[in-house]
Design a protein around this motif. Structure first.
Motif, PDB file in Angstrom:
ATOM      1  N   GLY A 119       0.812  -1.215   0.000  1.00 48.05           N
ATOM      2  CA  GLY A 119       0.000   0.000   0.000  1.00 48.05           C
ATOM      3  C   GLY A 119       0.843   1.261   0.000  1.00 48.05           C
ATOM      4  O   GLY A 119       0.512   2.247  -0.669  1.00 48.05           O
ATOM      5  N   ALA A 122       2.285   1.640  -3.537  1.00 41.16           N
ATOM      6  CA  ALA A 122       1.265   2.121  -4.462  1.00 41.16           C
ATOM      7  C   ALA A 122       0.896   3.573  -4.182  1.00 41.16           C
ATOM      8  O   ALA A 122       0.709   4.365  -5.115  1.00 41.16           O
ATOM      9  CB  ALA A 122       0.028   1.230  -4.379  1.00 41.16           C
ATOM     10  N   GLY A 123       0.782   3.935  -2.897  1.00 43.09           N
ATOM     11  CA  GLY A 123       0.396   5.299  -2.555  1.00 43.09           C
ATOM     12  C   GLY A 123       1.449   6.321  -2.911  1.00 43.09           C
ATOM     13  O   GLY A 123       1.131   7.437  -3.353  1.00 43.09           O
ATOM     14  N   ALA A 126       1.304   6.785  -6.899  1.00 48.16           N
ATOM     15  CA  ALA A 126      -0.062   6.798  -7.416  1.00 48.16           C
ATOM     16  C   ALA A 126      -0.090   7.184  -8.887  1.00 48.16           C
ATOM     17  O   ALA A 126       0.504   8.185  -9.304  1.00 48.16           O
ATOM     18  CB  ALA A 126      -0.914   7.771  -6.599  1.00 48.16           C
ATOM     19  N   ASP A 131       1.810   1.295  -9.162  1.00 51.86           N
ATOM     20  CA  ASP A 131       0.497   1.481  -8.546  1.00 51.86           C
ATOM     21  C   ASP A 131      -0.565   0.700  -9.314  1.00 51.86           C
ATOM     22  O   ASP A 131      -1.382  -0.020  -8.721  1.00 51.86           O
ATOM     23  CB  ASP A 131       0.164   2.974  -8.517  1.00 51.86           C
ATOM     24  N   VAL A 187      -4.106  -3.245   1.417  1.00 59.50           N
ATOM     25  CA  VAL A 187      -3.329  -2.565   0.370  1.00 59.50           C
ATOM     26  C   VAL A 187      -4.100  -1.376  -0.175  1.00 59.50           C
ATOM     27  O   VAL A 187      -3.572  -0.254  -0.300  1.00 59.50           O
ATOM     28  CB  VAL A 187      -2.990  -3.549  -0.768  1.00 59.50           C
ATOM     29  N   ARG A 188      -5.353  -1.573  -0.497  1.00 57.94           N
ATOM     30  CA  ARG A 188      -6.149  -0.506  -1.097  1.00 57.94           C
ATOM     31  C   ARG A 188      -6.434   0.611  -0.102  1.00 57.94           C
ATOM     32  O   ARG A 188      -6.422   1.797  -0.479  1.00 57.94           O
ATOM     33  CB  ARG A 188      -7.460  -1.083  -1.648  1.00 57.94           C
ATOM     34  N   THR A 190      -4.536   1.467   2.511  1.00 59.83           N
ATOM     35  CA  THR A 190      -3.273   2.176   2.722  1.00 59.83           C
ATOM     36  C   THR A 190      -2.940   3.054   1.525  1.00 59.83           C
ATOM     37  O   THR A 190      -2.547   4.215   1.677  1.00 59.83           O
ATOM     38  CB  THR A 190      -2.133   1.176   2.964  1.00 59.83           C
ATOM     39  N   ARG A 191      -3.109   2.512   0.342  1.00 58.20           N
ATOM     40  CA  ARG A 191      -2.804   3.262  -0.879  1.00 58.20           C
ATOM     41  C   ARG A 191      -3.672   4.512  -0.990  1.00 58.20           C
ATOM     42  O   ARG A 191      -3.181   5.607  -1.258  1.00 58.20           O
ATOM     43  CB  ARG A 191      -3.006   2.348  -2.073  1.00 58.20           C
ATOM     44  N   THR A 192      -4.991   4.364  -0.794  1.00 50.63           N
ATOM     45  CA  THR A 192      -5.902   5.499  -0.919  1.00 50.63           C
ATOM     46  C   THR A 192      -5.620   6.563   0.137  1.00 50.63           C
ATOM     47  O   THR A 192      -5.591   7.764  -0.161  1.00 50.63           O
ATOM     48  CB  THR A 192      -7.360   5.023  -0.800  1.00 50.63           C
ATOM     49  N   ALA A 195      -2.288   8.368  -0.675  1.00 51.60           N
ATOM     50  CA  ALA A 195      -2.414   9.243  -1.842  1.00 51.60           C
ATOM     51  C   ALA A 195      -3.175  10.519  -1.498  1.00 51.60           C
ATOM     52  O   ALA A 195      -2.836  11.610  -1.988  1.00 51.60           O
ATOM     53  CB  ALA A 195      -3.120   8.495  -2.970  1.00 51.60           C
TER      54      ALA A 195
END
Length: 304
Positions: A119, A122-123, A126, A131, A187-188, A190-192, A195
């Protein structure tokens, strides 16, 4: 903080009673007679069935059975006996709970380390190739049922069923299967969160003040980004333990999940209610720990 913890503990009492009552009513109002099921296809003497039901207290009103059940737990930590074998439910819990706890613990560590790590990658990137690749991977994991992933692991990668010893090393593959769905959500999340916080005003202020990049990311960005992730992780540990039925059946693991499945099939209401009661306690404790962690991650949060 102490007053808040005491208040939360008091609030947990009616929640615990209401939840266990609901579970008790659901289990004991299911069709079928667990005592008659003991005799299988053989015709049972009605007087014998009636005597067994009386000895087990199954001829009492449901609310009276619930009162006796809760009294046994509170006063003597007694969850009753298994109908078929007469074995104390506490013994069953003592053998099944540690196995599932190790399995869920490994899955929990797996989703924290790998999930938050991916995450973050990816973040911080982004919209870039890394990502997009990670988002596609998590989407595939979310789309594929757990039993399919489990069968792929056992069939394609040659992972055998867990032995009766259930060593920790043998639980690694089942733990990865169990934690795969939660991993994708971590993961999603943390990434969101990362970002969004990268574009926040406080991040621009921290960079403008000339703070080191490691401090900006490790202290300011991470602590604020992990608040929604911690919320999910806190409730997920109980979900991992309760949702281990499929994984434990695939890998032949004798834990809570397998025991719950057997209890449902055999209509072992006492065993089923005892196991689910433990899961309710896990959920309540984890919810309290999550609330306390909020103040650690975000200094702006204070509890009266």
């Amino acid at each position: 903080m102490g007053r808040y913890v005491a208040r939360r503990l008091l609030q947990m009492i009616p929640v615990f009673l209401g939840t266990t009552l609901l579970i008790f009513l659901m289990v004991y109002t299911l069709p079928g007679d667990p005592v008659a099921a003991l005799f299988g296809d053989k015709a049972a003497d009605p007087s014998t069935v009636a005597k067994i039901r009386h000895d087990l207290g199954l001829d009492q009103p449901v609310l009276k059975q619930y009162w006796d059940y809760m009294s046994g737990i509170v006063l003597h930590f007694d969850f009753g006996n298994q109908i078929a074998s007469g074995r104390p439910v506490t013994d069953i819990l003592g053998s099944a709970f540690p196995v599932t706890l190790r399995l869920a613990g490994l899955a929990f560590v797996f989703e924290i380390v790998v999930g938050i790590g991916l995450g973050i990658v990816a973040g911080m990137r982004a919209g870039r190739l890394a990502d997009n690749a990670i988002l596609i991977l998590t989407l595939i994991i979310i789309s594929v049922p757990v039993f399919v992933i489990g069968n792929i692991v056992t069939g394609v990668f040659g992972v055998q069923a867990v032995s009766l010893d259930e060593n920790t090393s043998e639980l690694i593959a089942p733990a990865m299967v169990l934690g795969s769905l939660s991993l994708a959500y971590v993961v999603r999340l943390t990434r969101t969160s990362m970002a969004e916080n990268l574009r926040a005003d406080y991040m621009r202020t921290a960079v403008a003040k000339g703070l080191p990049r490691r401090r900006v990311i490790g202290v300011h960005l991470m602590r604020n980004s992990l608040v929604p992730v911690v919320t999910f992780l806190g409730t997920d540990l109980g979900a991992l333990m309760g949702g281990a039925i499929v994984t434990e059946s695939i890998f032949n693991i004798h834990g809570i999940g397998g025991t719950i499945y057997e209890s449902i099939a055999r209509r072992e209401g006492t065993t089923l209610v005892g196991l689910v009661t433990i899961l309710v306690i896990v959920y309540l404790v984890m919810a309290l720990i999550v609330d306390l962690l909020y103040a650690v991650l975000d200094p702006r949060i204070r509890y009266a």
